[in-house]
Every structure is written in structure tokens, then in C-alpha cells.
Design a protein around this motif. Sequence first.
Motif, PDB file in Angstrom:
ATOM      1  N   UNK A   1       1.356  -0.969   0.291  1.00  0.00           N
ATOM      2  CA  UNK A   1      -0.198   0.472  -0.453  1.00  0.00           C
ATOM      3  C   UNK A   1       0.751   1.113  -0.284  1.00  0.00           C
ATOM      4  N   UNK A   2       1.405   1.011   0.896  1.00  0.00           N
ATOM      5  CA  UNK A   2       2.832   2.269   1.073  1.00  0.00           C
ATOM      6  C   UNK A   2       3.399   3.005  -0.435  1.00  0.00           C
ATOM      7  N   UNK A   3       3.692   1.157  -0.820  1.00  0.00           N
ATOM      8  CA  UNK A   3       4.536   1.484  -2.170  1.00  0.00           C
ATOM      9  C   UNK A   3       3.833   2.370  -3.250  1.00  0.00           C
ATOM     10  N   UNK A   4       2.789   1.645  -3.835  1.00  0.00           N
ATOM     11  CA  UNK A   4       1.332   2.615  -4.491  1.00  0.00           C
ATOM     12  C   UNK A   4       1.440   3.682  -4.632  1.00  0.00           C
ATOM     13  N   UNK A   5       0.726   4.131  -2.996  1.00  0.00           N
ATOM     14  CA  UNK A   5       0.857   5.443  -2.397  1.00  0.00           C
ATOM     15  C   UNK A   5       1.413   6.383  -3.446  1.00  0.00           C
ATOM     16  N   UNK A   6       3.109   5.938  -2.732  1.00  0.00           N
ATOM     17  CA  UNK A   6       4.191   7.139  -3.042  1.00  0.00           C
ATOM     18  C   UNK A   6       4.526   7.657  -3.867  1.00  0.00           C
ATOM     19  N   UNK A   7       3.531   6.549  -5.440  1.00  0.00           N
ATOM     20  CA  UNK A   7       3.853   6.925  -6.796  1.00  0.00           C
ATOM     21  C   UNK A   7       2.527   8.432  -6.890  1.00  0.00           C
ATOM     22  N   UNK A   8       1.572   8.763  -6.400  1.00  0.00           N
ATOM     23  CA  UNK A   8       0.648   9.477  -6.294  1.00  0.00           C
ATOM     24  C   UNK A   8       1.595  10.734  -5.260  1.00  0.00           C
ATOM     25  N   UNK A   9       2.228  11.777  -5.900  1.00  0.00           N
ATOM     26  CA  UNK A   9       2.496  12.938  -5.389  1.00  0.00           C
ATOM     27  C   UNK A   9       1.540  14.150  -4.168  1.00  0.00           C
TER      28      UNK A   9
ATOM     29  N   UNK B   1      -5.402   5.785  -4.469  1.00  0.00           N
ATOM     30  CA  UNK B   1      -4.917   6.573  -4.336  1.00  0.00           C
ATOM     31  C   UNK B   1      -6.263   7.730  -4.545  1.00  0.00           C
ATOM     32  N   UNK B   2      -6.703   7.875  -5.427  1.00  0.00           N
ATOM     33  CA  UNK B   2      -7.928   8.097  -6.234  1.00  0.00           C
ATOM     34  C   UNK B   2      -9.251   8.434  -5.250  1.00  0.00           C
ATOM     35  N   UNK B   3      -9.188   7.374  -4.179  1.00  0.00           N
ATOM     36  CA  UNK B   3     -11.008   6.893  -3.117  1.00  0.00           C
ATOM     37  C   UNK B   3      -9.679   7.807  -1.480  1.00  0.00           C
ATOM     38  N   UNK B   4      -8.941   8.025  -1.383  1.00  0.00           N
ATOM     39  CA  UNK B   4      -8.310   8.371  -0.424  1.00  0.00           C
ATOM     40  C   UNK B   4      -8.341  10.271  -0.896  1.00  0.00           C
ATOM     41  N   UNK B   5      -7.827  10.903  -2.186  1.00  0.00           N
ATOM     42  CA  UNK B   5      -8.418  12.286  -2.435  1.00  0.00           C
ATOM     43  C   UNK B   5      -9.331  12.394  -2.025  1.00  0.00           C
ATOM     44  N   UNK B   6     -10.396  11.569  -2.046  1.00  0.00           N
ATOM     45  CA  UNK B   6     -12.113  11.890  -2.371  1.00  0.00           C
ATOM     46  C   UNK B   6     -12.164  12.207  -1.099  1.00  0.00           C
ATOM     47  N   UNK B   7     -12.213  10.646  -0.145  1.00  0.00           N
ATOM     48  CA  UNK B   7     -12.402  10.519   1.261  1.00  0.00           C
ATOM     49  C   UNK B   7     -11.200  12.017   1.825  1.00  0.00           C
ATOM     50  N   UNK B   8     -10.428  12.284   2.462  1.00  0.00           N
ATOM     51  CA  UNK B   8      -9.833  13.395   2.049  1.00  0.00           C
ATOM     52  C   UNK B   8     -10.968  15.123   2.664  1.00  0.00           C
ATOM     53  N   UNK B   9     -11.628  15.181   1.323  1.00  0.00           N
ATOM     54  CA  UNK B   9     -12.618  15.803   1.136  1.00  0.00           C
ATOM     55  C   UNK B   9     -14.001  15.677   1.931  1.00  0.00           C
ATOM     56  N   UNK B  10     -14.129  14.398   2.168  1.00  0.00           N
ATOM     57  CA  UNK B  10     -15.583  14.054   3.003  1.00  0.00           C
ATOM     58  C   UNK B  10     -15.945  14.816   4.055  1.00  0.00           C
ATOM     59  N   UNK B  11     -16.661  14.123   4.376  1.00  0.00           N
ATOM     60  CA  UNK B  11     -16.799  14.503   5.663  1.00  0.00           C
ATOM     61  C   UNK B  11     -17.350  13.832   7.205  1.00  0.00           C
ATOM     62  N   UNK B  12     -16.884  13.419   7.950  1.00  0.00           N
ATOM     63  CA  UNK B  12     -17.015  12.385   8.657  1.00  0.00           C
ATOM     64  C   UNK B  12     -17.818  12.239   9.354  1.00  0.00           C
TER      65      UNK B  12
END
Length: 340
Positions: free
Chosen positions: A18-26, A122-133
Motif C-alpha cells: 500500500x505504501x509503495x503504490x501510494x508513493x507514486x501519487x505526489x 489514491x483516488x479514493x483517499x483524495x476523495x475521502x479527505x474531502x468528505x465529512x466523517x
Amino acid sequence: MTVRTLIIDDSATMRAIIATVLKQDPEIEVVGGADGPVRARDLIKALDPDVITLDVEMPGMDGFAFLEKIMRLRPTPVVMISGLTHHGAEATLKALELGAYDCLGKPGSDYTDTTVFGQRLAAMLKAAARSKPRVPRRSAFLDRPTGYVPRHDALIAIGSSTGGVEALIELLGAFPTNCPPTVIVQHMPPTFTATLAARLDRLTAPKVVEAKSGQQLEVGTVYLAPGGDLHLEIVGLQSPRCRLVDGDRVSGHRPSVDQLFHSVATNVGSSAVGAILTGMGADGALGLKAMRDRGSVTIGQNRESCVVYGMPAVARKLGAVQTELPLPRIAQRLLQECRA
């Protein structure tokens, strides 16, 4: 904006993948990794991540209790990562019910699968960060209407996506056993919708089934579109029934909320009531507009109660939403519009 991500997984190998694939996204920074709740608790306090990935099933830990604690004490967007088995689907749905943002299946062993997994995560995490938990609510089941009788021609059509599992549990939890026939498209992986239908059937008063072609719409039954390669439509002017049809993605999805709503507009018209709930993207906006143009009452979930105010926002901007309501009031309004 850099999305600061904490990885929680009991497998050191999976944490490394997970860490390796996520590090591909700046735009994503992996700030730490934990093998269980004890270490994760300390890291959450110390690092204050924007979003967390959490393994669904970890030996020796109650991941659900840990997720509940996160959402209650330090609400943070959580993406669940699971094997897409039947048991994994049950566990993931329970996590979504407890407030997780979304779920994603673990990658296979080949490079292509890992690459696609990384891009999707990566796309999901960026969208999640914009969401409202938010801390999940529970429906006031005792508020189900008594003496309720629906119109003979009434139909409820619902579309939902991210945040929809929790929303559907709350909404359908307020439905009586003899609710109007209700059809739903919820964006989910193919292996999850049968499990979701079974879970909703256990948790709510109406009968909830995964839709099949040719099923007649009956009072007291909720029909959930199966995930996969088919669209759900409603056909038959005199005796409406479900139809599953092959076809390209519509509004980026299959099954598509737009395709369902358009079929309801054409074949049911003003007798139907439509609702568009929390979710990312625009699927359902055009179909809901078609329903409104045919005389249907149309409802959108308001911004404050959405996990992601995407689909309802687009529908409102398009003029498809007649009334916007917080989630706890939508069931009452749907039933009211369908009362005999």
C-alpha cells in the motif's frame, strides 16, 4: 493539498504494498503504518492523519470496535481494504454501516492488478479527505408510521453511492412492512450487493431482495440492483416489473441510477417518487430531472447530512430536485407522497 495517510494492516507485506503504490501519487503522503489498534491509536494522536486505510479482518483485533472508537472520539475518513469474499463483503458492509467512507478489494499478485489498485486507492483517499466523517445515526424505528396504506400505483426510486450503505439503513429503517414498492441503485462492487440486500432485509421491516429480471413490483418489497454488468430498469405500464439489461456504462456506472430513473419516468411517471442520496459524481441527476419533468415528486439529500454532497448537488443545480431534506426526514416525506 497533500493527503496525509496512515496505513493500518496486520500484514507487513500489505502495508509495504500500500505504501509503495501510494508513493507514486505526489498528492499523497504516507505518514505511518500500524499493525493493530494499540500502535494505530498512538499514531493517530501523534500524526493526526487526513485519512486512514484499515484492514477489515485482522487476527486478534476487533476492527469494528476500533472503527467505532475512531468515528466517536476522533472522526477521520476511513477507507476499508478487504478481500472480496462473501465473508469479506459482510465485514466491509458492517464497516460502512459504522461510518467508513468506502471499501476497496486487496490487490492480486500481478503488477497490473497492483498498479490499478494503487490508482483506485489514491483516488479514493483524495476523495475521502474531502468528505465529512460523521458518527453514524440509527433510525428511530419506533417512528415507523402505523396504519399506513400506500397508493396502489405508488413507486419509490432511490439512487445512492458513497455513504449510501449507512443512509439506506437509516432511511429504510423508518419504512413500514407494507411500504410502497421501492427500487434502488447503490454503487457497489458486484460481490457486495447480494450481501447488502440480505443485511438490509435483516435490519429493516420491509422485505429487501436483489432484483431479478421479470420480478413484479410488490408492496412491502425493496429491490436492490445487482452490481456487475447489467442495468436495472422498470418496465410495464399496467403491471410494473424489474428488467435487467446489458449495456454500456451510463454516467460512468453500471448499474446506473440515471438508467433506472429514466425508466421510471417513462413507465411510471407521476405515480413515482424519486430520491437521490449521498454520493460522488453526477449519476442520477439527468434521470431525476426526467422524473420531475413527468410530474414525479423529487427529493435530494441536503449537504449537511451527506457524506459526499456530489450527486444531490448536481441534481439540484440541474433543477431535478424539487425538495431538499436532511436524511432523517426523507423517509417520512417519501411515504407521505405515496400514501393512499
